[in-house]
Motif scaffolding. Structure first.
Motif, mmCIF file in Angstrom:
data_model
loop_
_atom_site.group_PDB
_atom_site.id
_atom_site.type_symbol
_atom_site.label_atom_id
_atom_site.label_comp_id
_atom_site.label_asym_id
_atom_site.label_seq_id
_atom_site.Cartn_x
_atom_site.Cartn_y
_atom_site.Cartn_z
ATOM 1 N N GLU A 129 7.630 0.324 -3.820
ATOM 2 C CA GLU A 129 6.705 -0.638 -4.099
ATOM 3 C C GLU A 129 7.314 -1.531 -5.211
ATOM 4 O O GLU A 129 7.018 -3.009 -5.144
ATOM 5 C CB GLU A 129 5.451 -0.123 -4.580
ATOM 6 C CG GLU A 129 4.097 -0.923 -4.975
ATOM 7 C CD GLU A 129 4.302 -1.588 -6.105
ATOM 8 O OE1 GLU A 129 3.411 -2.757 -6.254
ATOM 9 O OE2 GLU A 129 4.646 -0.991 -7.105
ATOM 10 N N PHE A 174 6.882 10.835 -5.975
ATOM 11 C CA PHE A 174 6.201 10.004 -6.353
ATOM 12 C C PHE A 174 7.191 8.721 -6.868
ATOM 13 O O PHE A 174 6.901 7.601 -6.665
ATOM 14 C CB PHE A 174 5.422 10.239 -7.819
ATOM 15 C CG PHE A 174 3.974 10.894 -7.440
ATOM 16 C CD1 PHE A 174 3.794 11.706 -6.595
ATOM 17 C CD2 PHE A 174 2.785 10.251 -8.360
ATOM 18 C CE1 PHE A 174 2.272 12.080 -6.164
ATOM 19 C CE2 PHE A 174 1.909 10.559 -8.058
ATOM 20 C CZ PHE A 174 1.246 11.693 -6.909
ATOM 21 N N ALA A 191 4.693 1.536 1.714
ATOM 22 C CA ALA A 191 5.846 2.220 1.018
ATOM 23 C C ALA A 191 6.381 3.321 1.714
ATOM 24 O O ALA A 191 7.512 3.797 1.795
ATOM 25 C CB ALA A 191 5.192 2.648 -0.400
ATOM 26 N N SER A 235 0.875 -1.169 0.002
ATOM 27 C CA SER A 235 0.021 -0.072 -0.145
ATOM 28 C C SER A 235 0.761 1.331 -0.003
ATOM 29 O O SER A 235 1.952 0.863 0.330
ATOM 30 C CB SER A 235 -1.055 -0.035 1.111
ATOM 31 O OG SER A 235 -0.076 0.035 2.323
ATOM 32 N N VAL A 236 0.241 2.299 -0.328
ATOM 33 C CA VAL A 236 0.933 3.632 -0.267
ATOM 34 C C VAL A 236 1.400 3.880 1.189
ATOM 35 O O VAL A 236 2.695 4.286 1.267
ATOM 36 C CB VAL A 236 0.089 4.709 -0.754
ATOM 37 C CG1 VAL A 236 0.741 6.159 -0.533
ATOM 38 C CG2 VAL A 236 -0.359 4.645 -2.282
ATOM 39 N N LEU A 292 8.324 6.656 -3.928
ATOM 40 C CA LEU A 292 7.300 5.479 -3.474
ATOM 41 C C LEU A 292 7.154 4.566 -4.354
ATOM 42 O O LEU A 292 7.041 3.452 -4.040
ATOM 43 C CB LEU A 292 6.013 6.424 -3.073
ATOM 44 C CG LEU A 292 6.015 7.395 -1.762
ATOM 45 C CD1 LEU A 292 4.775 8.083 -1.628
ATOM 46 C CD2 LEU A 292 6.613 6.794 -0.473
ATOM 47 N N ALA A 293 7.043 4.746 -5.801
ATOM 48 C CA ALA A 293 6.903 3.764 -6.543
ATOM 49 C C ALA A 293 8.096 2.837 -6.713
ATOM 50 O O ALA A 293 7.801 1.586 -6.860
ATOM 51 C CB ALA A 293 6.632 4.387 -8.091
#
Length: 211
Positions: free
Chosen positions: A148, A141, A6, A2-3, A144-145
């Motif tokens: 993941e 962004f 992360a 999940s965000v 975080l990506a």
């Protein structure tokens, strides 16, 4: 992942294994990065993905010998484009219209209002600041990506902008600015979260409260 996971598991990694990042995985990461929002959807930021060892060696020089460009198989350079609003933006407007996100009336309004807003920024000397902000949102962004996707990152300070621009071939572009460098790869170290001050110390309600 999940965000929230992360956010809580991301660490800044300075040392990397030599394993390359697969091209398709890098493409996925970059595709997610450019989904980041930007003021007026102008998308006034670009990302230079550096995998060539010779160019990474140049970034080592530009960062004063920091280990990340030497070890990480990928370096990302986030470039802010303060003057991009002056270029043709018809594709952005057409896309907004074609997807149904914007009505014809809004698209027409957007073209005029966004230019007026950018002009006001120019008059106040704030174009660079806004473009750098947009590039930094994209960088957030990206971190975080990457988490993941099982990749480690390090947002980097301590670089010489003129040198970075020379390394990536934009030394003559005064209209561009370097917002951030970021290493990407597979961690060769395990970093422990150093902790953060509690929200009660740094989060304010309605007005900033002096300590």
């Amino acid at each position: 992942m999940s965000v929230a996971e992360a956010i809580n598991t991301r660490r800044t990694v300075r040392h990397y294994r030599p394993d390359p990042v697969p091209a398709d995985l890098l493409d996925t990461l970059l595709a997610l990065a450019v989904q980041a929002p930007s003021s007026w959807n102008l998308q006034d930021r670009s990302i230079v993905a550096v995998t060539d060892p010779a160019v990474r060696e140049g970034l080592t020089w530009a960062t004063g010998g920091q280990p990340q460009p030497q070890e990480a198989p990928v370096m990302l350079v986030f470039v802010a484009e303060p003057q991009s609003w002056r270029t043709d933006r018809s594709d952005i407007i057409a896309q907004g219209r074609d997807t149904g996100a914007w009505t014809e009336a809004f698209a027409t309004h957007f073209a005029a209002a966004s230019a007026e807003f950018q002009q006001s920024l120019d008059e106040r000397g704030l174009l660079r600041e806004y473009a750098v902000k947009n590039a930094m949102i994209a960088a957030s962004f990206t971190m975080l990506a990457a988490t993941e996707l099982g990749l480690a990152t390090s947002p980097m300070n301590g670089w010489d902008e003129a040198k970075v621009k020379k390394v990536i071939g934009i030394e003559d572009r005064e209209d561009l600015a370097i917002a951030l460098l970021m290493s990407v790869g597979y961690a060769a170290e395990q970093r422990i979260h150093p902790g953060r001050r509690p929200p009660a110390r740094t989060v304010h309600r309605d007005r900033y409260a002096a300590a």
